[in-house]
Design a protein around this motif. Structure first.
Motif, mmCIF file in Angstrom:
data_model
loop_
_atom_site.group_PDB
_atom_site.id
_atom_site.type_symbol
_atom_site.label_atom_id
_atom_site.label_comp_id
_atom_site.label_asym_id
_atom_site.label_seq_id
_atom_site.Cartn_x
_atom_site.Cartn_y
_atom_site.Cartn_z
ATOM 1 N N VAL A 118 0.339 -14.286 -3.002
ATOM 2 C CA VAL A 118 -0.935 -13.643 -2.643
ATOM 3 C C VAL A 118 -0.727 -12.696 -1.472
ATOM 4 O O VAL A 118 -1.279 -11.583 -1.441
ATOM 5 N N ARG A 119 0.080 -13.116 -0.496
ATOM 6 C CA ARG A 119 0.367 -12.272 0.670
ATOM 7 C C ARG A 119 0.918 -10.915 0.259
ATOM 8 O O ARG A 119 0.392 -9.872 0.657
ATOM 9 N N PHE A 120 1.960 -10.907 -0.545
ATOM 10 C CA PHE A 120 2.603 -9.643 -0.886
ATOM 11 C C PHE A 120 1.802 -8.843 -1.908
ATOM 12 O O PHE A 120 1.828 -7.603 -1.882
ATOM 13 N N LEU A 121 1.094 -9.523 -2.797
ATOM 14 C CA LEU A 121 0.279 -8.797 -3.762
ATOM 15 C C LEU A 121 -0.868 -8.079 -3.053
ATOM 16 O O LEU A 121 -1.175 -6.916 -3.359
ATOM 17 N N MET A 122 -1.496 -8.755 -2.088
ATOM 18 C CA MET A 122 -2.576 -8.126 -1.323
ATOM 19 C C MET A 122 -2.046 -6.958 -0.494
ATOM 20 O O MET A 122 -2.624 -5.864 -0.491
ATOM 21 N N ALA A 123 -0.946 -7.173 0.208
ATOM 22 C CA ALA A 123 -0.391 -6.117 1.054
ATOM 23 C C ALA A 123 0.052 -4.923 0.221
ATOM 24 O O ALA A 123 -0.199 -3.768 0.582
ATOM 25 N N GLY A 124 0.712 -5.187 -0.902
ATOM 26 C CA GLY A 124 1.171 -4.101 -1.764
ATOM 27 C C GLY A 124 0.020 -3.318 -2.362
ATOM 28 O O GLY A 124 0.075 -2.087 -2.470
ATOM 29 N N THR A 125 -1.048 -4.023 -2.739
ATOM 30 C CA THR A 125 -2.207 -3.344 -3.317
ATOM 31 C C THR A 125 -2.890 -2.453 -2.290
ATOM 32 O O THR A 125 -3.244 -1.304 -2.582
ATOM 33 N N VAL A 126 -3.075 -2.964 -1.069
ATOM 34 C CA VAL A 126 -3.700 -2.174 -0.004
ATOM 35 C C VAL A 126 -2.881 -0.925 0.284
ATOM 36 O O VAL A 126 -3.412 0.189 0.394
ATOM 37 N N LEU A 147 -1.994 4.991 -0.311
ATOM 38 C CA LEU A 147 -1.138 6.125 -0.683
ATOM 39 C C LEU A 147 -1.785 6.982 -1.767
ATOM 40 O O LEU A 147 -1.664 8.212 -1.742
ATOM 41 N N LYS A 148 -2.470 6.351 -2.715
ATOM 42 C CA LYS A 148 -3.125 7.126 -3.769
ATOM 43 C C LYS A 148 -4.291 7.937 -3.212
ATOM 44 O O LYS A 148 -4.569 9.050 -3.678
ATOM 45 N N LEU A 149 -4.993 7.387 -2.201
ATOM 46 C CA LEU A 149 -6.065 8.158 -1.559
ATOM 47 C C LEU A 149 -5.517 9.390 -0.847
ATOM 48 O O LEU A 149 -6.227 10.380 -0.668
ATOM 49 N N ARG A 150 -4.255 9.320 -0.451
ATOM 50 C CA ARG A 150 -3.586 10.462 0.184
ATOM 51 C C ARG A 150 -2.866 11.333 -0.834
ATOM 52 O O ARG A 150 -2.051 12.185 -0.474
ATOM 53 N N SER A 151 -3.180 11.101 -2.127
ATOM 54 C CA SER A 151 -2.622 11.895 -3.234
ATOM 55 C C SER A 151 -1.102 11.808 -3.313
ATOM 56 O O SER A 151 -0.424 12.778 -3.698
ATOM 57 N N THR A 152 -0.543 10.664 -2.964
ATOM 58 C CA THR A 152 0.900 10.466 -3.099
ATOM 59 C C THR A 152 1.253 10.370 -4.575
ATOM 60 O O THR A 152 0.634 9.607 -5.316
ATOM 61 N N PRO A 153 2.253 11.109 -5.047
ATOM 62 C CA PRO A 153 2.613 11.052 -6.466
ATOM 63 C C PRO A 153 3.176 9.698 -6.861
ATOM 64 O O PRO A 153 3.768 8.988 -6.037
ATOM 65 N N ASN A 154 2.980 9.353 -8.128
ATOM 66 C CA ASN A 154 3.517 8.097 -8.632
ATOM 67 C C ASN A 154 5.042 8.159 -8.692
ATOM 68 O O ASN A 154 5.620 9.205 -8.979
ATOM 69 N N PRO A 155 5.718 7.050 -8.436
ATOM 70 C CA PRO A 155 7.187 7.037 -8.518
ATOM 71 C C PRO A 155 7.644 7.097 -9.970
ATOM 72 O O PRO A 155 6.897 6.745 -10.894
ATOM 73 N N SER A 192 7.725 0.506 0.043
ATOM 74 C CA SER A 192 7.177 -0.777 0.513
ATOM 75 C C SER A 192 6.155 -1.317 -0.469
ATOM 76 O O SER A 192 6.126 -2.519 -0.768
ATOM 77 N N ALA A 193 5.284 -0.433 -0.970
ATOM 78 C CA ALA A 193 4.229 -0.864 -1.884
ATOM 79 C C ALA A 193 4.812 -1.452 -3.162
ATOM 80 O O ALA A 193 4.396 -2.532 -3.618
ATOM 81 N N VAL A 194 5.792 -0.762 -3.756
ATOM 82 C CA VAL A 194 6.403 -1.238 -4.998
ATOM 83 C C VAL A 194 7.142 -2.549 -4.766
ATOM 84 O O VAL A 194 7.056 -3.488 -5.576
ATOM 85 N N MET A 195 7.859 -2.641 -3.646
ATOM 86 C CA MET A 195 8.583 -3.877 -3.341
ATOM 87 C C MET A 195 7.636 -5.057 -3.213
ATOM 88 O O MET A 195 7.881 -6.138 -3.766
ATOM 89 N N MET A 196 6.545 -4.876 -2.471
ATOM 90 C CA MET A 196 5.628 -5.989 -2.247
ATOM 91 C C MET A 196 4.867 -6.367 -3.511
ATOM 92 O O MET A 196 4.630 -7.551 -3.767
#
Length: 287
Positions: free
Chosen positions: A43-51, A56-64, A181-185
């Protein structure tokens, strides 16, 4: 490069790892009193990764790309999954301070794995690792690990998994910037929840505010902030220097465990901590 020539961001990243990650052992120990270990870690890493991903998507970061996602997922399983997941499991039986001391084996494994990938180690790094092993020998003479040999083995496996991910990270294609970091978490969190399901973990009761506070601290500080700092260091300094936090975290963890959890620290543990802290001074020599 000498510390005085490091950027402010890199110095802040070292501070985050040394202090924040040192305190996460305390938070984990509080959390596993009310959460099943793999469930809490997942739950810790899923929550952190989702946030982090939504930010990043709100900042229009492209998908990997798919290749980047695969590389990030491998590191996610090894580092948040095996590394942090097994530490969380071990802290059901091992004190938070002793858990942090066992994780001091990370630089040893990292250096060995880094050599497999063609990265040589300086003699000072080897010297620091030797001191770390001496500290581990002293630690195993104490009552804490004698009472839980299985916990000690789990912590060593956790250290090896984290170290392999650290060394491999320089040779895997990963998402750029914070997306890594997001993908790892996210991948590590999913792997941990699958492990939780396989172990049949269930909540005995709804966690109290202590349990939720520990989880939220791990999400914000232990995951989003500290993981981002760690990935920054892996890209800017040597693998051994990046993992030197493992020698400093025990000091923070032991102090918090004694002051706030009433954990007992004997002569062997104090001796081990002194030797391990000396190791970080040597492993970071001229860094």
């Amino acid at each position: 490069m000498p510390f005085k020539r490091l950027s402010a961001v890199t110095l802040a990243a070292f501070f985050a790892l040394y202090v924040i990650w040192g305190s996460t052992y305390f938070a984990i120990r509080v959390g596993v009193e009310e959460w099943p270990p793999f469930m809490m870690a997942g739950v810790r890493f899923l929550m952190a990764g989702t946030v982090l991903f939504l930010y990043l998507k709100l900042r229009s970061t492209p998908n990997p790309s798919m290749r980047e996602v695969l590389g990030g997922a491998i590191l996610g399983v090894l580092m948040p999954g095996v590394g942090n997941g097994l530490v969380t499991l071990a802290e059901k039986d091992v004190s938070s301070g002793v858990a942090a001391l066992v994780v001091a084996t990370v630089p040893l494994f990292t250096t060995l794995f880094a050599r497999l990938f063609g990265q040589p180690a300086r003699w000072t790094e080897w010297g620091g690792i030797v001191l770390g092993l001496v500290g581990m020998a002293l630690l195993n003479l104490g009552a804490n690990l004698k009472a839980s040999p299985s916990g000690a083995l789990i912590l060593v496996l956790a250290s090896a998994g984290w170290a392999l991910g650290s060394a491999w990270s320089k040779h895997l294609t990963q998402p750029k910037g914070l997306m890594s970091s997001a993908v790892m978490m996210l991948s590590g969190g999913l792997a941990l929840l699958l492990a939780s399901l396989a172990r049949g973990e269930t909540l005995a009761a709804w966690p109290s505010w202590h349990g939720w506070a520990a989880l939220l601290y791990l999400v914000v500080f232990g995951s989003i902030i500290a993981y981002t700092a760690y990935l920054h260091l892996l890209k800017t300094v040597s693998a051994a220097a990046a993992t030197s936090y493992a020698y400093v975290n025990p000091v923070i963890a032991v102090l918090l465990g004694v002051m706030l959890l009433g954990e007992h620290v004997g002569v062997h543990e104090l001796g081990a901590m002194a030797v391990i802290v000396a190791g970080v001074l040597l492993i970071g020599w001229k860094r």
